[in-house]
Scaffold this active site. Structure first.
Site, PDB file in Angstrom:
ATOM      1  N   SER A 164       0.807  -1.226   0.000  1.00 45.72           N
ATOM      2  CA  SER A 164       0.000   0.000   0.000  1.00 45.72           C
ATOM      3  C   SER A 164       0.834   1.267   0.000  1.00 45.72           C
ATOM      4  O   SER A 164       0.331   2.336  -0.353  1.00 45.72           O
ATOM      5  CB  SER A 164      -0.947  -0.001   1.207  1.00 45.72           C
ATOM      6  OG  SER A 164      -0.217  -0.130   2.416  1.00 45.72           O
ATOM      7  N   ASP A 412      -2.262   5.897  12.054  1.00 43.52           N
ATOM      8  CA  ASP A 412      -1.505   5.413  10.903  1.00 43.52           C
ATOM      9  C   ASP A 412      -0.179   6.166  10.875  1.00 43.52           C
ATOM     10  O   ASP A 412      -0.130   7.347  10.523  1.00 43.52           O
ATOM     11  CB  ASP A 412      -2.281   5.649   9.602  1.00 43.52           C
ATOM     12  CG  ASP A 412      -1.536   5.129   8.374  1.00 43.52           C
ATOM     13  OD1 ASP A 412      -0.375   4.695   8.513  1.00 43.52           O
ATOM     14  OD2 ASP A 412      -2.111   5.167   7.275  1.00 43.52           O
ATOM     15  N   HIS A 415       1.858   5.128   6.486  1.00 40.47           N
ATOM     16  CA  HIS A 415       1.556   5.826   5.237  1.00 40.47           C
ATOM     17  C   HIS A 415       1.781   7.324   5.426  1.00 40.47           C
ATOM     18  O   HIS A 415       2.077   7.789   6.525  1.00 40.47           O
ATOM     19  CB  HIS A 415       0.116   5.534   4.817  1.00 40.47           C
ATOM     20  CG  HIS A 415      -0.136   4.079   4.587  1.00 40.47           C
ATOM     21  ND1 HIS A 415      -0.602   3.238   5.576  1.00 40.47           N
ATOM     22  CD2 HIS A 415       0.028   3.309   3.479  1.00 40.47           C
ATOM     23  CE1 HIS A 415      -0.708   2.010   5.096  1.00 40.47           C
ATOM     24  NE2 HIS A 415      -0.341   2.023   3.829  1.00 40.47           N
TER      25      HIS A 415
END
Length: 444
Positions: A164, A412, A415
């Site tokens: 990702s 998170d 990312h």
């Protein structure tokens, strides 16, 4: 009488002093000439071609300006390196400096930001993370030029192969290109993890291919608990999602990633050879380093011996910035500015994984170049390590603290916000593609 003697000898005395001065001047001139000759001959005799060579060597050392750099696994990193007598700037060594101009796009001008990385839309209150620019030592990193990039990519195709983080990376690229044009989506799988976009104005295609291990795997879900799922990892079989269409790409960017830290059972020849993080299974613990090395070796050897010869770029390991826990047990990332050099060393296991990438890349590059490949290393690890402020943190979801400022929410810290530090990866990528400049270095 005395006056008369003095007076009577005054003229002869005057004549005597004049002759003496002449003699003294002559002697002094001879001595000066001799001294000058001695100095000239001494200097001339001390000059040799080797002396000139030493002088040039010192000038060259000053020109190279080998700077001290934070040691990682015992490796000192200069900001310039020699390659066939041509100095190549190492874009991965530098510092984050203030950038009052801010990002090239916003979440309002780009329509391709996933909600999980749209930190401003999700209510992140601070914006200082948007006003930094990476400045390599000894060279410039120009802003991304979308028109120049698209013109060079006419009739070309790119593939980003990995997890990702590559979706994150590709969305940054599409946002940077959005000033010139927007693509339309031509493909997505059922999970929207593997996707493709097309720019009709330039016949240019971008692909992101979901292959988090690069090799074949099956995930066994444990009652829907992602933190307890087990993955069967086949270290001798490549993931066909990227190998089956490798021949149609002109540029390939790939990397392994954080998925190697997950609980896995490793297979070769369909036989279990070990595992990682499986304490209750009575299987030998292999760790993460050697399985990752095997996956990279298999992937890079496949590429380096392929009939198709795209421009191949290996992007280095991506650090996370979880503090006080991990993603599944309360880890957070709430810093609002970059680290300064020396404030963070990086996770030791991350550094090992990155060193494996560099070692395997250098071995594959020798094979690839002998087969006509162009292979480069996109070394984003250290500059990304210095940016703990660039992650969504709790703002991975829309206004997570509405109604309860003390609510515990998942963060998170892996990312990157868009716009954000990850845009620099594409500036480096563009400079690498256009100038042929490496962004990495080889282990000695």
């Amino acid at each position: 009488m005395a006056d008369e003697e003095v007076g009577g000898h005054s003229e002869p005395l005057h004549e005597k002093c004049s002759i003496g001065q002449i003699i003294l001047k002559f002697i002094a001139s001879v001595l000066l000439v001799g001294a000058a000759y001695y100095l000239f001959v001494g200097t001339f005799n001390s000059w040799t071609p080797e002396a000139e060579k030493d002088s040039l060597s010192l000038e060259k050392q000053d020109e190279l300006n080998i700077r001290p750099f934070k040691k990682e696994l015992g490796v000192d990193k200069p900001h310039l390196k020699k390659d066939s007598d041509v100095e190549v700037c190492d874009l991965s060594v530098g510092e984050w400096i203030p950038n009052p101009a801010g990002p090239a796009y916003t979440n309002e001008t780009c329509n391709f930001i996933e909600p999980y990385q749209n930190c401003l839309m999700n209510g992140r209150p601070d914006t200082s993370y948007l006003y930094w620019k990476w400045k390599p030592n000894g060279c410039d990193l120009p802003p991304f030029d979308p028109l120049k990039f698209l013109n060079k990519m006419r009739d070309k195709s790119w593939a980003f192969i990995g997890d990702s983080i590559f979706r994150n990376h590709l969305q940054s690229l599409i946002c940077l290109l959005s000033k010139v044009g927007e693509p339309y989506e031509t493909y997505h799988d059922s999970t929207y993890k593997t996707r493709a976009w097309y720019y009709p104005s330039h016949n240019f295609t971008l692909h992101v291919i979901w292959a988090p291990y690069l090799v074949h795997y099956e995930t066994i879900d444990n009652h829907g608990n992602a933190s307890e799922s087990i993955t069967n990892l086949h270290l001798d079989i490549l993931d066909s999602k990227w190998t089956s269409e490798f021949n149609k790409y002109d540029y390939v960017v790939l990397s392994g990633g954080q998925w190697f830290y997950k609980s896995t059972i490793m297979y070769e020849n369909n036989q279990v050879i070990g595992c990682h993080n499986c304490p209750d299974m009575n299987i030998i613990e292999l760790g993460v380093g050697e399985p990752y090395r095997k996956a990279l070796q298999l992937s890079l050897n496949f590429i380096a011996t392929s009939e198709n010869k795209p421009f191949v770029i290996l992007r280095t390991w991506t650090p996370d910035h979880f503090e006080n826990g991990e993603w599944y047990n309360g880890g957070i990332c709430n810093r609002t500015e970059p680290f300064k050099e020396g404030e963070i060393n990086g996770d030791p296991t991350d550094l090992i994984m990155r060193s494996i990438e560099i070692e395997e890349f250098e071995k594959a590059k020798v094979i690839g170049e002998s087969n006509g490949f162009k292979m480069e290393l996109l070394d984003t690890y250290h500059l990304s390590l210095l940016r703990p402020d660039g992650h969504p943190g709790p703002y991975r979801t829309y206004h997570p603290f509405d109604g309860d400022k003390d609510k515990k929410v998942q963060n998170d810290c892996l990312h990157w916000c868009l716009p954000g530090p990850i845009d620099t990866w594409n500036e480096m990528l563009m400079k690498m593609v256009f100038n042929g400049e490496s962004t990495g270095y080889a282990l000695s």
